[in-house]
Design an enzyme around this catalytic site. Sequence first.
Site, PDB file in Angstrom:
ATOM      1  N   CYS A 168     -21.666  22.176  43.334  1.00 24.10           N
ATOM      2  CA  CYS A 168     -21.614  23.573  43.088  1.00 24.10           C
ATOM      3  C   CYS A 168     -22.545  24.457  44.282  1.00 24.10           C
ATOM      4  O   CYS A 168     -22.021  25.363  44.634  1.00 24.10           O
ATOM      5  CB  CYS A 168     -22.164  24.305  41.710  1.00 24.10           C
ATOM      6  N   ARG A 198     -25.022  10.176  40.965  1.00 28.39           N
ATOM      7  CA  ARG A 198     -26.001  10.460  39.869  1.00 28.39           C
ATOM      8  C   ARG A 198     -26.553   9.044  39.789  1.00 28.39           C
ATOM      9  O   ARG A 198     -26.129   8.152  39.390  1.00 28.39           O
ATOM     10  CB  ARG A 198     -25.204  10.951  38.788  1.00 28.39           C
ATOM     11  N   GLN A 207     -15.488  14.092  41.585  1.00 29.39           N
ATOM     12  CA  GLN A 207     -15.129  14.991  40.686  1.00 29.39           C
ATOM     13  C   GLN A 207     -13.722  15.949  41.399  1.00 29.39           C
ATOM     14  O   GLN A 207     -13.785  16.407  42.207  1.00 29.39           O
ATOM     15  CB  GLN A 207     -16.133  15.981  40.163  1.00 29.39           C
ATOM     16  N   ASP A 216     -13.428  18.938  41.374  1.00 34.03           N
ATOM     17  CA  ASP A 216     -14.561  20.112  40.978  1.00 34.03           C
ATOM     18  C   ASP A 216     -14.023  21.317  41.393  1.00 34.03           C
ATOM     19  O   ASP A 216     -13.482  21.443  42.547  1.00 34.03           O
ATOM     20  CB  ASP A 216     -15.847  19.727  41.751  1.00 34.03           C
ATOM     21  N   HIS A 239     -15.133  25.618  41.621  1.00 34.98           N
ATOM     22  CA  HIS A 239     -16.007  26.860  41.105  1.00 34.98           C
ATOM     23  C   HIS A 239     -15.239  28.147  41.772  1.00 34.98           C
ATOM     24  O   HIS A 239     -14.708  28.440  42.742  1.00 34.98           O
ATOM     25  CB  HIS A 239     -17.254  26.747  41.896  1.00 34.98           C
ATOM     26  N   LYS A 284     -20.984  25.623  27.679  1.00 31.38           N
ATOM     27  CA  LYS A 284     -19.288  25.045  28.442  1.00 31.38           C
ATOM     28  C   LYS A 284     -18.355  24.812  27.217  1.00 31.38           C
ATOM     29  O   LYS A 284     -18.733  24.810  26.069  1.00 31.38           O
ATOM     30  CB  LYS A 284     -19.701  23.699  29.405  1.00 31.38           C
ATOM     31  N   HIS A 325     -17.763  26.747  36.586  1.00 32.03           N
ATOM     32  CA  HIS A 325     -17.594  25.504  37.068  1.00 32.03           C
ATOM     33  C   HIS A 325     -16.585  24.576  36.184  1.00 32.03           C
ATOM     34  O   HIS A 325     -16.581  24.696  34.918  1.00 32.03           O
ATOM     35  CB  HIS A 325     -18.964  24.665  36.870  1.00 32.03           C
TER      36      HIS A 325
END
Length: 647
Positions: free
Chosen positions: A334, A363, A381, A383, A385, A465, A511
């Site tokens: 992000c 991570r 991911q 991912d 945004h 979320k 996200h």
Amino acid sequence: MAKVTVEGGRSVEVSAGSPVGEALPPDAVCARVDGRLMDLSWAVPDDGEITVRAVTAAEPDGLHVLRHSTAHVLAQAVCDLYPGAKYAIGPPIEDGFYYDFDVAAAFSPEDLEKIEARMREIAAAGQPFRRRELSRDEALRRFEDQPFKREIIEAAEAAEGALGNRFAVYDNDGWGDLCLGPHLPSTSRLGAFKLLSLAGAYWRGDEKRPQLQRIYGTAWATEEDLEAHLHRLEEAERRDHRRLGKQLDLFSFPDELGAGLLVWHPRGGIFRKAVEDFIREIHMRSGYQPVFTPHIAKSVLWETSGHLAKYRDNMYPAMHDENEVDYYAKPMNCPFHVLIYKSQTRSYRDLPMRLFELGTIYRHERAGSLHGLLRVRGGTQDDSHIICRPDQLVDEVLRAFDLTLEIHRTFGFSDFVINLSTKPGEAIGEERMWADATEYLRTALDRSGLEFSVAEGEGAFYGPKVDFHARDAIGRLWQLTTVQCDFALPERFDMEYMGEDNERHRPVMIHRAILGTIERFSGVLIEHYAGDFPLWLAPEQIRVIPVADRHGEHAEALAGRMRERGLRAAVDNSRERMQKKVREAQLMKIPYSVVVGDRDIEAGTIAVRDREGHEVRGVPPEAFIEAAAEESRERRVMGVDLDGLAG
RNA sequence: GCUGGCGUGGCGCAGUCCGGUAGCGCAAGCGACUUGUAAUCGCUAGGUCGUCGGUUCGAAUCCGACCGCCAGCUCCA
């Protein structure tokens, strides 16, 4: 006298104080009275009329009681065999039960056999479970040498003064446990059970408290149910993506890389590329813009984002470079996407801006939580945004839901459990932001018509979320998609856009990752399909098998034609017998094997076999190639109808 | 991270308890066979037994540390 009306049955007159079980059929394990589950020995009050329902082990509540009683007998057996054992708690769980113990020496698998044998003796003895209610002091005295029970008694009283300071104890044959109940009437009523595994577990789930030894078991009403459950466990084992990953040569976790870090082998690479190609394609089609960002960034970025304050435990330690500031491997994408947004002044006309990246994150997950592809330390991911005006937010969330459903449908998932997760303990941002963001998500969910439930405190640290859990082929749920609402990062990064009113405004950010990580999703897909991927995902789609060496050239030509049509086809030109090659192709779960020999060359046909062993001969090659190319191109979940091709 | 278990050729395993420097099957290479739908036969090569250290005349085996893997640590009488 009292009158007992059995639901769906007759009314019986019983003398006051007699056990309610007398009025119930013999297969009842307990009774439901006014919505509460009671022992069969529960005394019918003398005055009025009551309505009761018989609860049997064939229904969830009854099975729960059966498992609870089995756990109780497990503890009894352990105390018999290991004098001085301290027993903690032993609830029923999905498919079984467990019980936690503190004993001097660690249990071994052989101990489990001994304990199980003792449990069978107790079951055979037919000991009645007798309920008694004690005062707090009596209860404390009764469990004088059982510190965990004493703690429960003290905590229960502090919390709610449970049962008005009365504590229930169930005794059988002199051994007893503190327990709300209800229990079976007798140990002879235990069903089919089996002890399964051993594990450590912290007392009250708190890692700062003593660690106990937990014994897991499973219990069912009948032997057949137990067998069926053990069979399901085998089935899950057969689908294990770690085993299949090795067998199908998809990926590996070399020790030299470190825990939770993997390499994709060529076959896994083709599979993964098929997943990613689809994901990229559908995102471009859905109005997302591709971006690319680096894997590391200076500490200042993570200070601004709040990650160093709230997410540090999950980040790899800093990389020090002499004379320079620290760098961190990214645990999320992000902040980078925020920087892309901030690279120029944005107008309300630019919004919504949907940035998409297959972003690789690192991570530092707890060593013990790593699990094949399902929990990795380095993953990618899908991912995005989405930065938008507040008034666009609900629509954008709805669009994300639509995309989610379309993507999952293509991968073969259609059944979801959806959660709205609210503010967790560790969080950034004002109360007001949280309330608003949660409300937007709820509105979107309501409008989508999707069914959902609320998971209190399960949100991300920067916002609430919505999570989608998909149900797989054998009924298991996997958390995949997450759509998160974030008012905090725009604030922290001071993101702005120029509004129609020529004023600066703050955008909001969504996200969302639909597959989650490609790694985890791949693991789920492997288990869902048990390695039998739909054609479009299969690393090798077609294997051409020449009957004898002299057919090799013909096989190569055939495979070449398939490749020209975009199919992934290979020829098995090893010097093995054809039967061996067929076996090999099937073990590798290759969707179609094509066998060619003298007869085919002469007749201009092929023989096609799918990985289930279904086989059709005399197929015109072009018909098969065309059908397979279409199946793959359209990303179908179902294979072609081979019988229909036979001409 | 914690508790328990495990780590032996590419893969699956035996040998570890009761120390005497490794064995099986598959895979691989070579040779013979040329085969019609789940394993043709034979030969060959391949392992400092996860790593480091200790005990011992001698360690895959016993002890310790570390690395990695597995089960669980969410369900709360």
